[in-house]
Design an enzyme around this catalytic site. Structure first.
Site, PDB file in Angstrom:
ATOM      1  N   THR A 254       2.196   2.748   2.576  1.00 24.47           N
ATOM      2  CA  THR A 254       3.203   2.791   3.630  1.00 24.47           C
ATOM      3  C   THR A 254       4.010   1.505   3.766  1.00 24.47           C
ATOM      4  O   THR A 254       5.191   1.528   4.070  1.00 24.47           O
ATOM      5  CB  THR A 254       2.510   3.058   4.990  1.00 24.47           C
ATOM      6  N   LYS A 255       3.330   0.360   3.574  1.00 21.70           N
ATOM      7  CA  LYS A 255       3.969  -0.909   3.922  1.00 21.70           C
ATOM      8  C   LYS A 255       3.966  -1.875   2.747  1.00 21.70           C
ATOM      9  O   LYS A 255       3.166  -1.764   1.826  1.00 21.70           O
ATOM     10  CB  LYS A 255       3.232  -1.543   5.102  1.00 21.70           C
TER      11      LYS A 255
ATOM     12  N   GLY B 260       0.861  -1.176   0.000  1.00 24.98           N
ATOM     13  CA  GLY B 260       0.000   0.000   0.000  1.00 24.98           C
ATOM     14  C   GLY B 260       0.890   1.215   0.000  1.00 24.98           C
ATOM     15  O   GLY B 260       2.026   1.148  -0.451  1.00 24.98           O
TER      16      GLY B 260
ATOM     17  N   LYS C  40       5.137  -7.808   7.469  1.00 26.38           N
ATOM     18  CA  LYS C  40       4.888  -6.418   7.075  1.00 26.38           C
ATOM     19  C   LYS C  40       6.091  -5.569   7.426  1.00 26.38           C
ATOM     20  O   LYS C  40       6.589  -5.630   8.549  1.00 26.38           O
ATOM     21  CB  LYS C  40       3.698  -5.882   7.892  1.00 26.38           C
TER      22      LYS C  40
ATOM     23  N   ASP D  75      -8.862   5.021   6.944  1.00 28.85           N
ATOM     24  CA  ASP D  75      -8.716   4.635   5.539  1.00 28.85           C
ATOM     25  C   ASP D  75      -9.466   3.313   5.336  1.00 28.85           C
ATOM     26  O   ASP D  75      -8.876   2.249   5.232  1.00 28.85           O
ATOM     27  CB  ASP D  75      -7.224   4.493   5.208  1.00 28.85           C
TER      28      ASP D  75
END
Ligand SMILES: Nc1ncnc2c1ncn2[C@@H]1O[C@H](COP(=O)(O)OP(=O)(O)O)[C@@H](O)[C@H]1O
Ligand SMILES: [Mg+2]
Length: 446
Positions: free
Chosen positions: A93-94, A91, A110, A222
């Site tokens: 961020t990760k 995504g 993650k 989100d």
């Protein structure tokens, strides 16, 4: 300071705080750009880091053992031994990879997505790659802390973590999670209604938990299908770094408008200066627009449709809160499980001969929708009467059996067949044969 509060802190919270200390201590060129670092961090980034640290400290330090995962689980040692690592998804961020554990079983790992949008945008803005990665690492640490404190079947399970600061530049945070598969909405639309209802019900139970969580009412900021995965047929949220436990502050009602692209809801400002129930309502409307509208109505049993439209209307205009929504879902489940939804029909089973002690050989046969098997027509039924009604409505159907297999609601699966050949003895089974079919076959054989 951690030691002074040690009695009130769980081992898990302590671990997170230690990771936080390691991050802020700034090994070799890290830090927040103070203490004589060659590249001081821009004040804006420093402030963002400070805010995230504060947020994290509050979450990590606020709770005792109660409700938290037991300390222990998997750690850095286990990560060094994993094999078959492959990327599953990412995504902003990760990035998430699948990996096989040395002792068997697979997990999802993650970590911060160094080339992801969050880090890239931050670098564009502040020109400080290490500081930006640290900002993203805080987000992941926040997620780990939350996963530890929030335990629910609708939240992906944290199986361990690794804070590795053995490298010279920066600390690496890896969350070890139970493995799921990304949610495929298109695929879900093709599954039986009962399975889609299960997903919506799991989501409602999750939102009920979030509204009454030990940390207060939690909003998923989100909220999108891609933040969820399926684990053994169950829906679980996996992306929870972007949540808030604060309800919006207000002075008057007009500060409390809940805005969505297609609709706005005016809410009340409470006596304590908070927009009442705004977190719960935001989650619920998102569940309505991303899940319920797609998954609930289509091909539902006709007698349940009025109840389902009530749910859709009441969540779509936020007339129901999460408590009422859960109640309404449970009512539908009850009606469905007990067969009360079935319309009174003539006794269709009378058109069938039952052959006790036999079943049909499993083989490929005609397909129907939405079958539980690729090989033939396997459907969830309340009992033999409903199966008879289904067989009557299908041209190819000549016979059926009620199998031993059960769906998640406990209903049996019925297997529908187009021929009468290949009967084999089975003391626990009954084959139902269309009378018309049996006489037609007899006629053909004569
Ligand atoms: N436990 C998991 N099992 C399988 N896939 C996962 C798991 N967790 C996340 N993913 C996949 O990785 C993607 C990115 O993870 P997410 O936590 O949403 O990161 P980001 O915060 O960057 O959006 C998700 O959209 C999902 O497809
Ligand atoms: Mg995500």
């Amino acid at each position: 300071m951690a030691a002074a509060r040690g009695a009130g802190l769980s081992a898990a919270a302590l671990l997170a705080l230690l990771a936080l200390l390691a991050l802020t201590a700034g090994r070799g060129g890290g830090g927040e750009g103070q203490r004589g670092s060659p590249h001081p961090l821009p004040p804006g980034l420093r402030e963002e880091l400070r805010q995230r640290r504060r947020d994290l400290r509050r979450l990590a330090g606020g709770g005792g053992e109660e409700g938290e995962a037991a300390a222990g689980g998997l750690g850095c040692g286990d990560l060094r031994l994993v094999t078959g690592v492959s990327v599953l998804g990412w995504g902003f961020t990760k990035v998430v990879s699948r990996a096989a554990l040395a002792g068997g079983g697979a997990v999802a790992l993650k970590s911060v997505h160094g080339a992801g949008r969050e880090v890239r945008q931050c670098v564009q803005r502040y020109g400080a790659p290490a500081g930006c990665r640290r900002l993203a690492a805080y987000k992941l640490l926040k997620e780990v802390t939350l996963l530890r404190r929030l335990q629910h079947p609708g939240i992906v399970q944290l199986r361990g973590q690794c804070y590795d600061n053995s490298g010279d530049a920066e600390i690496r945070v890896t969350a070890i999670l139970e493995l799921g598969s990304p949610l495929e909405m298109i695929q879900l639309l093709q599954t039986p209604w009962e399975e889609r209802f299960k997903i919506c019900l799991s989501l409602v139970k999750l939102l009920f938990y979030l509204a009454h969580s030990p940390l207060g009412s939690i909003v998923l900021l989100d909220f999108q299908p891609r933040q969820f995965v399926m684990v053994d047929g169950n829906l679980k949220v996996t992306d929870i770094d972007d949540v808030s436990t604060e309800e919006l502050s207000c002075k008057e009602d007009k500060d409390c408008t809940l805005d969505f692209p297609t609709k706005s809801f005016p809410l009340k400002c409470s006596a304590v200066g908070k927009c009442e129930g705004i977190n719960e309502k935001k989650n619920l409307f998102n569940a309505y627009r991303y899940f319920f509208t797609y998954l609930l109505p289509h091909s539902a049993p006709p007698a349940l449709r009025p109840f389902l439209s009530d749910i859709l209307n009441a969540t779509g205009d936020l007339r129901y809160g999460i408590n009422e929504t859960l109640k309404a879902f449970e009512k539908v489940l009850h009606l469905y499980k007990s067969g009360l939804y079935l319309q009174k029909r003539p006794l269709l089973l009378e058109d069938y001969i039952s052959l006790k002690g036999f079943r049909m050989v499993e083989r490929e046969d005609y397909k129907c929708w939405p079958s539980y098997s690729h090989l033939g027509c396997l459907l969830s039924v309340h009992g033999a009467e409903e199966a008879a009604a289904i067989c009557n409505s299908q041209m190819q159907c000549q016979s059926f059996i009620i199998t031993q297999q059960r769906t998640w609601t406990g209903r049996p699966l019925a297997s529908f067949q187009s021929s009468l050949t290949d009967l084999i003895p089975d003391t626990s089974a009954v084959v139902y044969i269309k009378r018309l079919a049996s006489s037609e076959e007899r006629l053909q054989r004569q």
